[in-house]
Every structure is written in structure tokens, then in C-alpha cells.
Write an enzyme that holds these catalytic residues in place. Structure first.
Site, PDB file in Angstrom:
ATOM      1  N   GLU A  93       0.795  -1.221   0.000  1.00 13.31           N
ATOM      2  CA  GLU A  93       0.000   0.000   0.000  1.00 13.31           C
ATOM      3  C   GLU A  93       0.825   1.266   0.000  1.00 13.31           C
ATOM      4  OE1 GLU A  93      -4.246  -1.216   1.865  1.00 13.31           O
ATOM      5  OE2 GLU A  93      -2.909  -0.005   3.067  1.00 13.31           O
ATOM      6  N   CYS A 106       3.185   8.149   1.775  1.00 14.37           N
ATOM      7  CA  CYS A 106       3.780   7.104   2.605  1.00 14.37           C
ATOM      8  C   CYS A 106       3.867   5.852   1.747  1.00 14.37           C
ATOM      9  CB  CYS A 106       2.836   6.892   3.801  1.00 14.37           C
ATOM     10  SG  CYS A 106       3.284   5.488   4.823  1.00 14.37           S
ATOM     11  N   CYS A 113       6.903  -8.057   6.371  1.00  7.51           N
ATOM     12  CA  CYS A 113       8.098  -7.581   7.069  1.00  7.51           C
ATOM     13  C   CYS A 113       8.591  -8.693   7.978  1.00  7.51           C
ATOM     14  CB  CYS A 113       7.778  -6.340   7.900  1.00  7.51           C
ATOM     15  SG  CYS A 113       9.227  -5.672   8.756  1.00  7.51           S
ATOM     16  N   CYS A 117       7.222  -6.832  14.683  1.00 10.07           N
ATOM     17  CA  CYS A 117       6.877  -6.058  15.882  1.00 10.07           C
ATOM     18  C   CYS A 117       5.491  -6.465  16.375  1.00 10.07           C
ATOM     19  CB  CYS A 117       6.917  -4.562  15.578  1.00 10.07           C
ATOM     20  SG  CYS A 117       8.551  -4.008  15.078  1.00 10.07           S
ATOM     21  N   CYS A 120       2.287  -4.384  15.174  1.00 12.56           N
ATOM     22  CA  CYS A 120       2.201  -4.007  13.751  1.00 12.56           C
ATOM     23  C   CYS A 120       1.557  -5.126  12.952  1.00 12.56           C
ATOM     24  CB  CYS A 120       3.604  -3.703  13.234  1.00 12.56           C
ATOM     25  SG  CYS A 120       3.653  -3.434  11.448  1.00 12.56           S
ATOM     26  N   CYS A 346      -1.125   4.095  10.247  1.00 14.10           N
ATOM     27  CA  CYS A 346       0.046   3.239  10.391  1.00 14.10           C
ATOM     28  C   CYS A 346      -0.352   1.863  10.886  1.00 14.10           C
ATOM     29  CB  CYS A 346       0.993   3.773  11.461  1.00 14.10           C
ATOM     30  SG  CYS A 346       1.473   5.423  11.241  1.00 14.10           S
TER      31      CYS A 346
HETATM   32  N1  SAH Z   1       9.590  -0.708   9.373  1.00 11.13           N
HETATM   33  C1  SAH Z   1       9.758   0.666   9.568  1.00 11.13           C
HETATM   34  C2  SAH Z   1       8.836   1.514   8.738  1.00 11.13           C
HETATM   35  C3  SAH Z   1       7.417   1.038   8.569  1.00 11.13           C
HETATM   36  S1  SAH Z   1       6.398   1.092  10.005  1.00 11.13           S
HETATM   37  C4  SAH Z   1       9.641   1.007  11.043  1.00 11.13           C
HETATM   38  O1  SAH Z   1       9.224   0.165  11.822  1.00 11.13           O
HETATM   39  O2  SAH Z   1       9.998   2.123  11.402  1.00 11.13           O
HETATM   40  C5  SAH Z   1       6.087   2.839  10.159  1.00 11.13           C
HETATM   41  C6  SAH Z   1       5.708   3.280  11.555  1.00 11.13           C
HETATM   42  O3  SAH Z   1       4.410   2.787  11.928  1.00 11.13           O
HETATM   43  C7  SAH Z   1       6.665   2.781  12.607  1.00 11.13           C
HETATM   44  O4  SAH Z   1       7.026   3.787  13.509  1.00 11.13           O
HETATM   45  C8  SAH Z   1       5.840   1.727  13.283  1.00 11.13           C
HETATM   46  O5  SAH Z   1       6.299   1.467  14.556  1.00 11.13           O
HETATM   47  C9  SAH Z   1       4.450   2.309  13.241  1.00 11.13           C
HETATM   48  N2  SAH Z   1       3.379   1.336  13.455  1.00 11.13           N
HETATM   49  C10 SAH Z   1       3.350   0.053  13.071  1.00 11.13           C
HETATM   50  N3  SAH Z   1       2.199  -0.530  13.457  1.00 11.13           N
HETATM   51  C11 SAH Z   1       1.486   0.411  14.104  1.00 11.13           C
HETATM   52  C12 SAH Z   1       0.202   0.423  14.714  1.00 11.13           C
HETATM   53  N4  SAH Z   1      -0.576  -0.652  14.732  1.00 11.13           N
HETATM   54  N5  SAH Z   1      -0.214   1.570  15.278  1.00 11.13           N
HETATM   55  C13 SAH Z   1       0.556   2.683  15.242  1.00 11.13           C
HETATM   56  N6  SAH Z   1       1.774   2.731  14.659  1.00 11.13           N
HETATM   57  C14 SAH Z   1       2.242   1.606  14.101  1.00 11.13           C
HETATM   58 FE1  SF4 Z   2       8.228  -4.216  10.256  1.00 11.55          FE
HETATM   59 FE2  SF4 Z   2       5.982  -3.251  11.243  1.00 11.55          FE
HETATM   60 FE3  SF4 Z   2       8.099  -3.521  12.824  1.00 11.55          FE
HETATM   61 FE4  SF4 Z   2       8.100  -1.622  10.916  1.00 11.55          FE
HETATM   62  S1  SF4 Z   2       6.743  -1.735  12.687  1.00 11.55           S
HETATM   63  S2  SF4 Z   2       9.752  -3.070  11.408  1.00 11.55           S
HETATM   64  S3  SF4 Z   2       6.908  -2.671   9.319  1.00 11.55           S
HETATM   65  S4  SF4 Z   2       6.995  -5.189  11.819  1.00 11.55           S
END
Ligand code: SAH
Ligand code: SF4
Length: 380
Positions: A93, A106, A113, A117, A120, A346
Site C-alpha cells: 500500500e 507514505c 516484514c 513487531c 504491527c 500506520c
Molecule cells: N519498518 C519501519 C517503517 C514502517 S512502520 C519502522 O518500523 O519504522 C512505520 C511506523 O508505523 C513505525 O514507527 C511503526 O512502529 C508504526 N506502526 C506500526 N504498526 C502500528 C500500529 N498498529 N499503530 C501505530 N503505529 C504503528
Molecule cells: Fe516491520 Fe511493522 Fe516492525 Fe516496521 S513496525 S519493522 S513494518 S513489523
């Protein structure tokens, strides 16, 4: 037969090398690059200042192709989300966020990924594959020229790009860097380094390489003030713990186009949003301060999804947390959520990359629904 090459795969140096193989000089590559990225052209026949013989050669061995759009959703607030098909059941996306003084896109760097995390949804889906340079650039190429047509303007619409879609950009470094160079190139999108942001969960060696190769603005996804908690939320912390990460941030500052790094902190109810976490965070940042402001904090209200088992911090918790940080002299902002009605926030990006059946079903379902009426993003 020679395979046809998508010219979106190349930064200007790459395109020059490609043209050289066709017996063409570098300035031809510059002309071609400008046609593609500045004018949004994909038909070589249209490129009137290129010799006919070159146009013929290009038509036989190259093309300029966007990714197929699976869905396009336009939010009440003007945010637009595209879901692109990257083949084999995978989708990524991109989200356009219009604001008064800028337009931010974005974009995604991977399908899925591998970092995984806890909070996420992309992380929960697992890793499918790296995007190619062309697939990263195609998101910008398509969005910029779609928006210009949509708004009836020849002016640039996208002023900022953030690598905050699906994927960990620094785990796709080789494909990322030429894409960033295309964004920055004056013959490409001409974006300033301050307006292109790579967001990383903390791939320390690649942060150093990025600083040396292509220093753009950096956002680091911190999310926790100590290793024990960060190990749980961002599993990459076990490999690159906070001390290494914070030191890498300081080293990056020597190259950064801005004199600060942004720390992202996703606010999770009862997990990392208590006053003691704020105090620990202040102490952590203080330990690595050399002089003056060196970082900014961006608090992101968590966007919940069922499989996470986590909840969004209550607004008063976020406010109290932000106040503790601000009172300690840290520049702190709370991210507004945008595009809520179209799940564009996000961590809500392109569900089900692994669940191929569902993607295909969803495509079939959504293709029967007409696109929402066009809203001029700047008017929304
Ligand atoms: N992988 C990279 C970039 C993509 S994620 C990273 O982790 O930085 C982009 C941002 O969205 C990151 O700061 C991540 O922690 C945040 N993010 C991911 N899942 C989220 C969620 N469910 N709610 C709010 N922020 C989230
Ligand atoms: Fe990957 Fe999501 Fe963690 Fe960013 S926040 S590193 S996209 S798992």
C-alpha cells in the site's frame, strides 16, 4: 527474445548505463528520465525530443509500467490509499496525506516484514519479499501523476515522501537507495533530503551506510525506553540493543539533513505509556545528548487490530505522557490519525499478504464496487 526492462527500476546513473548499452549518450538518459519522472510519460512515441531511432530501440526493449491498482480509497479528510498488486498474491500500500502546506506520500519497501513487531499488522503477517527499486518508485510515479491529473495541475503535488508503509526499508537496502536517489534527483522528483524520510526499527549497520550513501531524514521506531520492553515489542532489539541504536543515531546526526532524528513511539495502553516509562525515556535521551536538541519525539496512538491483543492508550494517558516529555525539554508531538474511515493509518496497511485467498476474494469483491467520488485532496 530480449526481456523488456521497466525503466522505473533505474536511478539516473542506472538509466545512463542502460542507454550506454544501447549506444546512447548520457544526456539522452537525462531527457528520458525527465520525461518519465517529471512528465509522467510512459509512451516513448510521445517523447518528441528523442530521436526516432532511439524511440524505436526503447520500444523494443523497455517499458515504463505502474503497478496494477487493486483498490483506491479516498477518505473524507482527503487521504487516499492505494493497494497495489505486486504479483503472486502479494499486495502493498501507499497512502497520500494532504495537508495545508504539503502533500506526503507514505510508501512501502517490502511485501510483509520480517521484523515482527508486536503492535504491527504487517509484522504479524510475516515476510513475503523485498520490493524492487522499480516497485518502490512506481508508487511515487503513479501517485504523483495520478494526483496531478486528478487536480488538473502541472505543479508538483507530493512534497514529502516517508518510507513508513509496509516493510523495513533498511532490510531492503540495495533496492532502496536507487529509489531514494530518484526521489532526490533534480531531473527526477527533486525532493529535498529533509523531505524524504526513512523510518527504521533500528538496523544499526544500515543506518551507518545510509548516512554515508544517501543521507535523508531519519525516523527511528523506538517504542520503549529499556531493552527488556523493547526486546518484546521490537524483536530486532535483541540483535541491536538500545545502546547500539542510540549511538548509531548520534553518528547519523553528522550526516543528517536536519539536526535532529525523530523517535517514533507507539502508545500502547498499560504497556509503554506509564509515567515511569516517560521518565526512563527522558533519562535515556539525556544520556546520549551531546548538546542542544538532537531528537524529536513523535507519539503515535496505536491503531489496534484484533490479533495484537493490545489496546490504544487513552487520550489522557497520551497527553500526560507528552506533558512529562515536554516539561523535560523534549520536543514532542502527537501524531494525528488520518484516513481513519479507510484504514489508512500506520500499521493497518495491506492486510493478508500471506493469506492469498483472502486477498483474491477481496479484490473480486472490491472490483465490483465503483471507486468513490473524486475529492480534490487540497480542498478536503
Ligand atoms: N519498518 C519501519 C517503517 C514502517 S512502520 C519502522 O518500523 O519504522 C512505520 C511506523 O508505523 C513505525 O514507527 C511503526 O512502529 C508504526 N506502526 C506500526 N504498526 C502500528 C500500529 N498498529 N499503530 C501505530 N503505529 C504503528
Ligand atoms: Fe516491520 Fe511493522 Fe516492525 Fe516496521 S513496525 S519493522 S513494518 S513489523
Amino acid at each position: 527474445m530480449q526481456a523488456s526492462t521497466n525503466l522505473l527500476e533505474f536511478d539516473l546513473d542506472g538509466l545512463a548505463a542502460f542507454c550506454e548499452r544501447l549506444g546512447e549518450k548520457r544526456f539522452r538518459a537525462t531527457q528520458l528520465f525527465r520525461w518519465i519522472h517529471q512528465r509522467g510519460a510512459s509512451d516513448f512515441a510521445q517523447m518528441s525530443d528523442l530521436a526516432k531511432s532511439l524511440r524505436g530501440k526503447l520500444a523494443s526493449c523497455a517499458h515504463v509500467s505502474a503497478l496494477p491498482v487493486i483498490t483506491q480509497n479516498i477518505s473524507q479528510d482527503g487521504t487516499i490509499k492505494w493497494l497495489f498488486d505486486v504479483g503472486a498474491g502479494d499486495a502493498v500500500e501507499a497512502v497520500f496525506i494532504p495537508e495545508d502546506d504539503r502533500g506526503t506520500l507514505c510508501i512501502s519497501s517490502q511485501a510483509g516484514c520480517a521484523v515482527g513487531c508486536r503492535f504491527c499488522s504487517t509484522g504479524h503477517q510475516g515476510f513475503s519479499r523485498n520490493l524492487t527499486t522499480g516497485e518502490i518508485v512506481a508508487q511515487l510515479w503513479f501517485a504523483e501523476h495520478f494526483l496531478r491529473r486528478h487536480l488538473g495541475t502541472e505543479e508538483r503535488v507530493i512534497s514529502n515522501v516517508v518510507m513508513m508503509g509496509m516493510g523495513e526499508p533498511l532490510q531492503n537496502y540495495t533496492q532502496l537507495v536507487p529509489a531514494l536517489r530518484t526521489m532526490l534527483d533534480d531531473h527526477g522528483y527533486g525532493l529535498s533530503r529533509r523531505r524524504v524520510t526513512v523510518s527504521t526499527s533500528g538496523v544499526v549497520p544500515m543506518m551507518d551506510r545510509l548516512g554515508a550513501d544517501c543521507a535523508v531524514a531519519l525516523a527511528v521506531s523506538l517504542h520503549a525506553p529499556n531493552d527488556a520492553l523493547r526486546d518484546k515489542l521490537v524483536p530486532l532489539n535483541r540483535k541491536y540493543p538500545l545502546d547500539e541504536l542510540m549511538s548509531a543515531c548520534q553518528r547519523y546526526l553528522a550526516h543528517a539533513p536536519r539536526d535532529f532524528i525523530t523517535f517514533e513511539y507507539c502508545m500502547l495502553d498499560g504497556v509503554n505509556d506509564q509515567p515511569e516509562h516517560a521518565r526512563e525515556l527522558i533519562a535515556l535521551i539525556e544520556r546520549y545528548r551531546t548538546d542542544g536538541v538532537w531528537c524529536k519525539l513523535n507519539l503515535i496512538p496505536f491503531n489496534p487490530f484484533p490479533a495484537s491483543g493490545l489496546l490504544r492508550s487513552k487520550p489522557q494517558q497520551v497527553t500526560a505522557f507528552a506533558k512529562l516529555l515536554s516539561d523535560a525539554g523534549l520536543v514532542t508531538t502527537v501524531r494525528k490519525t488520518r484516513g481513519d474511515d479507510i484504514d489508512a493509518a500506520c500499521g493497518q496497511l495491506a492486510g493478508d499478504v500471506k493469506d492469498r485467498t483472502r486477498v483474491v476474494q477481496r479484490i473480486a469483491l472490491q472490483r465490483t464496487v465503483p471507486l468513490q467520488p473524486a475529492v480534490a485532496p487540497h480542498e478536503a
